[in-house]
Design a protein around this motif. Structure first.
Motif, PDB file in Angstrom:
ATOM      1  N   LEU A   1      -1.590  -1.559  20.593  1.00 11.27           N
ATOM      2  CA  LEU A   1      -2.086  -2.898  20.102  1.00 11.27           C
ATOM      3  C   LEU A   1      -2.137  -2.628  18.695  1.00 11.27           C
ATOM      4  O   LEU A   1      -2.685  -3.777  17.697  1.00 11.27           O
ATOM      5  N   ILE A   2      -2.136  -1.277  17.894  1.00 10.02           N
ATOM      6  CA  ILE A   2      -2.827  -1.330  15.887  1.00 10.02           C
ATOM      7  C   ILE A   2      -1.364  -2.057  15.443  1.00 10.02           C
ATOM      8  O   ILE A   2      -0.772  -2.776  14.552  1.00 10.02           O
ATOM      9  N   HIS A   3      -0.218  -1.487  16.154  1.00 11.65           N
ATOM     10  CA  HIS A   3       0.898  -1.939  15.595  1.00 11.65           C
ATOM     11  C   HIS A   3       0.526  -3.376  15.354  1.00 11.65           C
ATOM     12  O   HIS A   3       1.627  -4.243  14.607  1.00 11.65           O
ATOM     13  N   ARG A   4       0.610  -3.536  16.739  1.00 14.37           N
ATOM     14  CA  ARG A   4       0.952  -5.614  16.014  1.00 14.37           C
ATOM     15  C   ARG A   4      -0.230  -6.003  15.916  1.00 14.37           C
ATOM     16  O   ARG A   4       0.007  -7.196  15.093  1.00 14.37           O
ATOM     17  N   SER A   5      -1.971  -5.701  15.376  1.00 13.68           N
ATOM     18  CA  SER A   5      -2.281  -6.646  14.501  1.00 13.68           C
ATOM     19  C   SER A   5      -1.514  -6.114  13.423  1.00 13.68           C
ATOM     20  O   SER A   5      -1.706  -7.013  12.919  1.00 13.68           O
ATOM     21  N   LYS A   7       1.240  -6.106  12.357  1.00  9.04           N
ATOM     22  CA  LYS A   7       2.213  -7.078  11.963  1.00  9.04           C
ATOM     23  C   LYS A   7       1.952  -8.267  11.883  1.00  9.04           C
ATOM     24  O   LYS A   7       2.614  -9.268  11.128  1.00  9.04           O
ATOM     25  N   LYS A   8       0.855  -8.360  12.765  1.00  9.95           N
ATOM     26  CA  LYS A   8       0.019 -10.035  12.625  1.00  9.95           C
ATOM     27  C   LYS A   8      -0.484 -10.523  11.163  1.00  9.95           C
ATOM     28  O   LYS A   8      -0.385 -11.651  10.771  1.00  9.95           O
ATOM     29  N   LEU A   9      -1.185  -9.723  10.446  1.00  9.10           N
ATOM     30  CA  LEU A   9      -1.366  -8.960   9.461  1.00  9.10           C
ATOM     31  C   LEU A   9      -1.202  -9.420   7.858  1.00  9.10           C
ATOM     32  O   LEU A   9      -0.575 -10.193   7.327  1.00  9.10           O
ATOM     33  N   ASN A  10       0.640  -8.379   8.134  1.00  5.15           N
ATOM     34  CA  ASN A  10       1.875  -8.342   7.693  1.00  5.15           C
ATOM     35  C   ASN A  10       2.238  -9.984   7.586  1.00  5.15           C
ATOM     36  O   ASN A  10       2.612 -10.533   5.950  1.00  5.15           O
ATOM     37  N   LYS A  11       2.435 -10.531   8.877  1.00  5.69           N
ATOM     38  CA  LYS A  11       3.237 -11.504   9.021  1.00  5.69           C
ATOM     39  C   LYS A  11       1.908 -12.404   7.867  1.00  5.69           C
ATOM     40  O   LYS A  11       2.727 -13.640   7.218  1.00  5.69           O
ATOM     41  N   LEU A  12       0.685 -13.308   8.157  1.00  9.05           N
ATOM     42  CA  LEU A  12      -0.268 -13.652   7.348  1.00  9.05           C
ATOM     43  C   LEU A  12      -0.106 -13.300   6.109  1.00  9.05           C
ATOM     44  O   LEU A  12       0.092 -14.264   5.210  1.00  9.05           O
ATOM     45  N   VAL A  13       0.024 -12.192   5.668  1.00  5.19           N
ATOM     46  CA  VAL A  13       0.138 -11.645   4.082  1.00  5.19           C
ATOM     47  C   VAL A  13       0.991 -12.628   3.448  1.00  5.19           C
ATOM     48  O   VAL A  13       1.132 -13.048   2.834  1.00  5.19           O
TER      49      VAL A  13
END
Length: 169
Positions: A1-5, A7-13
């Motif tokens: 869950l932390i890893h997926r979150s 990755k999402k945050l990295n994509k957004l940035v």
């Protein structure tokens, strides 16, 4: 869950940084001759497993074996990822997503269609605005940020292209 979150945050940035670079005029395309048919065909491979999981019919259509265009391959991947991800995100089980490549004179059209929920006509002109999301329980359950399509439009225009939306909603 932390890893997926993460990755999402990295994509957004990354998307926000890309938009910032485009606005500042600092993003330059690294265009080279690319066979669009091969690029799109190979790009669709990972989406076939998503289609199977979601029980969505996924099809790629093109009457040509080769259409060469000068494009930035990495940015074209971002464009395709954003549009296809949205198509799959809003298409229900049993639906259909299709990609078609057409060529008319010096114009190349990549058409992505789906049998998703549709977009109200009075909101179509806003979907490429930053942070815009169509209000409603259906869109909120899909956790979008409203950045992907804004970036997509900027990248398409950087390629001197045009992106359009039609909806039967």
């Amino acid at each position: 869950l932390i890893h997926r979150s993460a990755k999402k945050l990295n994509k957004l940035v990354d998307e926000l940084l890309d938009i910032s670079r485009i606005e500042a005029g600092e993003m330059k395309l690294k265009a080279s001759p690319v066979n669009i048919v091969t690029l799109v065909s190979e790009f669709t491979f990972p989406f076939h497993s998503l289609a199977e999981r979601k029980k969505i019919a996924f099809k790629f259509n093109c009457d040509y074996k080769e259409i060469i265009a000068f494009i930035d391959k990495d940015n074209t991947d971002k464009i395709l990822t954003n549009v296809l991800s949205n198509a799959f995100k809003f298409t229900p089980e049993g639906g259909k997503v299709e990609i078609e490549i057409l060529k008319e004179e010096n114009n190349i059209f990549i058409i992505i269609s789906d049998t998703g929920m549709g977009i109200p006509k009075n909101k179509i002109d806003k979907i490429f605005d930053r942070f815009y999301q169509i209000d409603g329980s259906h869109t909120r359950e899909h956790e979008g940020t409203g950045i992907g399509l804004a970036l997509t439009k900027e990248l398409v225009e950087l390629h001197k292209g045009r992106i359009e939306v039609e909806s039967e909603e």
